[in-house]
Write an enzyme that holds these catalytic residues in place. Sequence first.
Site, mmCIF file in Angstrom:
data_model
loop_
_atom_site.group_PDB
_atom_site.id
_atom_site.type_symbol
_atom_site.label_atom_id
_atom_site.label_comp_id
_atom_site.label_asym_id
_atom_site.label_seq_id
_atom_site.Cartn_x
_atom_site.Cartn_y
_atom_site.Cartn_z
ATOM 1 N N GLY A 244 0.830 -1.203 0.000
ATOM 2 C CA GLY A 244 0.000 0.000 0.000
ATOM 3 C C GLY A 244 0.866 1.254 0.000
ATOM 4 C CB SER A 245 0.141 4.643 1.292
ATOM 5 O OG SER A 245 -1.114 4.674 0.660
ATOM 6 C CB THR A 246 4.202 1.367 3.662
ATOM 7 O OG1 THR A 246 4.017 0.155 2.934
ATOM 8 C CG2 THR A 246 3.209 1.436 4.807
ATOM 9 C CB ILE A 247 5.376 1.095 -1.730
ATOM 10 C CG1 ILE A 247 6.601 0.470 -2.425
ATOM 11 C CG2 ILE A 247 4.472 1.748 -2.762
ATOM 12 C CD1 ILE A 247 7.422 -0.416 -1.563
ATOM 13 C CE LYS A 248 0.370 6.662 -1.937
ATOM 14 N NZ LYS A 248 -0.777 7.262 -1.221
#
Lengths: 375, 629
Positions: free
Chosen positions: B325-329
């Site tokens: 999810g957004s933790t990869i951003k």
Amino acid sequence: MSLFEARAEVLRTNRRNLAETLHLDAPLLICLLALSAISLFVLYSASGQSIDVVWRQVVRLGVAFLIMLTLAQINPATLKRWTPWFFGLGIGLLLAVLFFGETGKGAQRWLDLGLFRFQPSEMMKLTVPMMVAWYLSDHPLPPTLKRLSVACLIIVIPTLLIAKQPDLGTALLIAGAGVFVLLFAGISWRLIFASGAALAASAPVLWHFMRDYQRQRVLTFLNPEQSPLGAGYHIIQSKIAIGSGGLYGKGWLNGTQSQLNFLPERSTDFIFAAYAEEFGLFGILALLVLYLLVIMRGLLIASQAQDTYTRLLGGGLVMTFFIYIFVNIGMVTGLLPVVGVPLPLISYGGTSMVTLMASFGILMSIHTHRKLLPR
Amino acid sequence: MASHSTLKDHFRETRLFTNRAVIALLLAAALMILLLARLFDLQVLQHATYSVLSDKNRVHIRAVPPTRGLIYDRNGALLAENLPSYQLEITRERVADLDATIAELRQLIDISDENISRFKKRLERTQRHKPVPLRTRLSDIEVARFAVNRHRFPGVDTVAHLYRHYPFNGRGVHALGYVGRISEQELQRIDSTNYEGTEFIGKTGIEKFYEDLLHGEVGVEQLETNAQGRTLRVLDRTPPIPGLNLYLNLDIELQRIAETAFGDNNGALAAIDPSDGSVLALVSMPTFDANLFVGGIDSKTYRALQDSPDQPMFNRVLRGRYPPGSTIKPFVGLAGLEYGLIDPNVSTYCQGWYMLDGDERKYRDWKKTGHGHVDLTQAIVESCDVYFYDLALTLGIDRISRFLEPFGFNDLTGIDTSGELTGLVPSRQWKRQAKRAPWYPGETLITGIGQGFFLATPLHLAEATATLSRYGSQLRPRLVAATEDPDSREIIGLPAVPNIAVPVIDRANWDYIIRAMTRVVHSPKGTARRIGRGAKYKIAGKTGTAQVFSIKQDEKYVEEDIAKKLRDHALFVGFAPVENPRIAIAVIVENGGSGGAVAAPIARKVMDYYLEQVLVEEKPPAQQKEQKP
């Protein structure tokens, strides 16, 4: 003659006098005592260090030596006179065993006389050579073919009666004792070899008459590894005990085969293996030398005997003693099939010891009752 | 009878007899020599053979199993120990009627049908003279009751054994693992000589990974036994070499705090010290009691564990492959900077959704109304999806996967416990091989926000976060800090093992991302702002949510309406203190909903506890100086 030599001569005379009074033969007695002492040592070890067993053996030895002493007092002439009666009684008792005998260990050998149990076959070890000697002694030797045939019957009848009990070991000893008397009687070599060949030829017939367990023993003897836990176990463990003893043995009380119960019958029929394990080949050598001394002395006594009866009887008894040794050691080392023959004077057990000592008593009597001839 | 004839015969007969006596003596001597030859053969020529046979009769070899190494946490708390217990054993060859004996034993001791069927199975593959356990872990009362009745049961005995015990039961079970009885397959694999007499083998976790060190080496006893099999004495003894004790980097108190912080939620957490790669906590919730497996678990309990909807035996932290999810951003943003494709000061307009040319599909932002004009910092702080859709499209899937791969998502991290799985950074090539389909631009967009094919385990996320905090250098995560020889007490530290570093083009780009992540926690608009309040140190972090199921176009995502099982997973990654990172964490709360509200507070609790200790540790020299005038 110096004074010193004279004194030695006096001492020697005194000793002879003492031995003669008791009708004992000193060299033979010393050998027998030595063997008895060995027996006690080996038994202590083989019984798992049971002083109880040793005491019981001491008591038996005492009884056996007493019987020897008693028989040594009886004049061989008296013995000769009573021989046919002994023989007749023996045959009668064997027949009684056949019909009323007690069964022990799968064989009918015992006669219950209320106070003690009696094994008539044991007595025949003495009476058969006595009877053969008695029958042949009053006529010129070597015997005629007719007399030889009768002598053979005297041997064969009790042998068959005992083999039927069945007690192959004793039957073998009795037959052997009789045959050796015939041999000493001077039958021709041609006859000896012919009958030997005939016996070998009759082996299949003998096989036919054997009991199952006897056949099994023979088969086991031929191939002990076939049933290592069954019938072959005895002989395998015995060979391991002897072989692992080596030249010097594992030491007294240190034989693992006997101390840890791997060796069966280690205080009775297989005591030789226990001895061989702990004392090694050198120990055996000592034992065999002792046995050979007894045989040599016995044969010397027989050849110095003054009449035919005592001569034949003495020779027969000595060679019976040898058969004991040979059959037992041969069996324990796997040279011969397993037959129940104890190691003379060493194995635990009373019956055979009493018979053996009785025969030595007779030998001593033969030697000490000689009429002294002027030189 | 004429006297003269007998006299004549007398001489002849004497000579004849002497002749025969000599022959008899020679015969006897010859036969004795034959016997001696036979004895010489047995006692001299074959002596060696028979000596060996004699020893084989009496000497029996018994294996003495080594004591398994203990496991301690970083502060010396005992996590795995060996306790003595009694078990009931039966030696088959000494029991005449087995079934009758068991039936009688059941009247004294509680023996289940399960115990019996297991016993019979083991009996089949055990030699008859060896004892086989029927019941383990007898109570004192049962031991006493049997002792009184022992005489009735030849061949049955109670024997003291050491069994593995985990004092913290289920705590950290997914890292620690457990031991169990050696199975048939394991028997094929292991050195059966070394395991002669050993009952247990590591089945999972550290117990399995460090099996060789923990087990030790078998000892040997030479026993003298008699013909009945009774042992008389010990002839010789080579003592076993006990297994090594292990000291972990893991802090069991930290583990407790983390596990408790999950409450009733399922999920996972991995905490790593970026300074040396130590694994401080490895959580997978829910847990289960490792002690159940030691003596052999009964099938009812096992089935209950297996069938539980919460799947306690599923090792989420090592084997749970979640979309990040957004933790990869932050990583995608870093890719944009390192490739020089974005100017961090140029904004993108977010209207709440994004569309590709020639595609009807609307790619939504989590914020329906949109974020307005956002630059890279704002996009990370507020977790704007549209900005990253655009960035992903600019980068293209090839650059994204090429940049993210070195962070190790496609590989195993190499952590020293068993069972970890790889993650997945999707690529054109991967899709062609795995799905036999071409790559679509829409898939690039959702890869940019960590959805779609992208998969990572919580451990991967923690490790990638630690790598970020270390400016690209990578260390293999390590649970075990040191081994200890239980005899000599010698402690040997295990060195840190570096992995291949992520190439750095410009450290300023990494600074930028870390600064943006710090603002996620420490700025009023940050998605994890609630954990920044009251923190005594600076945290850099990123929240995330991972879709469990996809919402149809034009449908609204209303959290309350959806069954909990179908709610999004809540994620958080972060490290602290920002200036000198000592802890990097990844948290996933299954069906937790919001990363900032649910996942981040768990991370904060863990950081608080650990950093407080670190700060105390690092301060003392200064304090001592102050105290000494």
